[in-house]
Motif scaffolding. Structure first.
Motif, PDB file in Angstrom:
ATOM      1  N   VAL A   1      42.021  91.147  52.398  1.00 55.77           N
ATOM      2  CA  VAL A   1      40.774  90.800  51.698  1.00 55.77           C
ATOM      3  C   VAL A   1      39.858  90.025  52.626  1.00 55.77           C
ATOM      4  O   VAL A   1      38.654  90.283  52.692  1.00 55.77           O
TER       5      VAL A   1
ATOM      6  N   VAL B   1      36.125  91.402  53.290  1.00 59.19           N
ATOM      7  CA  VAL B   1      34.976  90.654  52.781  1.00 59.19           C
ATOM      8  C   VAL B   1      34.575  89.611  53.823  1.00 59.19           C
ATOM      9  O   VAL B   1      35.259  88.616  54.010  1.00 59.19           O
TER      10      VAL B   1
ATOM     11  N   LEU C   1      34.662  85.135  54.020  1.00 60.01           N
ATOM     12  CA  LEU C   1      35.515  84.612  52.957  1.00 60.01           C
ATOM     13  C   LEU C   1      36.613  83.746  53.557  1.00 60.01           C
ATOM     14  O   LEU C   1      37.333  84.180  54.443  1.00 60.01           O
TER      15      LEU C   1
ATOM     16  N   LEU D   1      35.646  94.014  45.462  1.00 63.06           N
ATOM     17  CA  LEU D   1      35.713  93.596  46.862  1.00 63.06           C
ATOM     18  C   LEU D   1      34.418  93.908  47.592  1.00 63.06           C
ATOM     19  O   LEU D   1      33.898  93.089  48.333  1.00 63.06           O
ATOM     20  N   LYS D   2      33.918  95.128  47.415  1.00 62.43           N
ATOM     21  CA  LYS D   2      32.688  95.558  48.091  1.00 62.43           C
ATOM     22  C   LYS D   2      31.888  96.413  47.121  1.00 62.43           C
ATOM     23  O   LYS D   2      32.451  97.186  46.355  1.00 62.43           O
TER      24      LYS D   2
END
Length: 129
Positions: free
Chosen positions: A80, A84, A87, A103-104
């Motif tokens: 993740v 992303v 983050l 997530l996107k």
């Protein structure tokens, strides 16, 4: 108003690490998290802006949604963070633990498939819409 301008000037002189420490201190003192409002605002703004044009963009842009973290949460958190940008570890952990989460948004099909493969290899369940 002059006091606010003075505060802005003082904050402008801080380094990135000092700003990160300041944010942590304020979060602890006030009992809030700076990450949650950002995620909600980004998700809400994107959903509102995408709704009218959804039919036209449906074939070219996709959303990647983490539906379940699976048993290997540490591996999923690492993936993740790679997917992303910007983050931190704590934010990635919160996102993984609060699945389902987007997530996107608005990515091309190839990128969405690539993200899905990476996340599933780490043990997560992902859907593409």
């Amino acid at each position: 108003m002059a006091d606010l301008n003075k505060i802005v000037e003082e904050l402008s002189t801080l380094t990135v690490l000092e700003v990160a420490d300041l944010v942590k201190s304020l979060e602890e003192k006030w009992g809030v998290s700076a990450a949650a409002p950002v995620a909600v605002a980004a998700a809400g703004g994107a959903a509102a802006g995408a709704a009218p044009a959804a039919a036209a963009e449906e074939k070219t842009e996709f959303d990647v949604i983490l539906t379940d973290a699976g048993a290997n949460k540490i591996g999923v958190i690492k993936e993740v963070r790679g997917v992303v940008p910007g983050l931190g570890l704590a934010e990635a952990k919160k996102l993984v633990e609060s699945a389902p989460q987007t997530l996107k948004e608005g990515v091309k099909k190839e990128e969405a498939e690539d993200i899905k493969k990476k996340m599933e290899a780490a043990g997560a369940k992902v859907t593409i819409k």
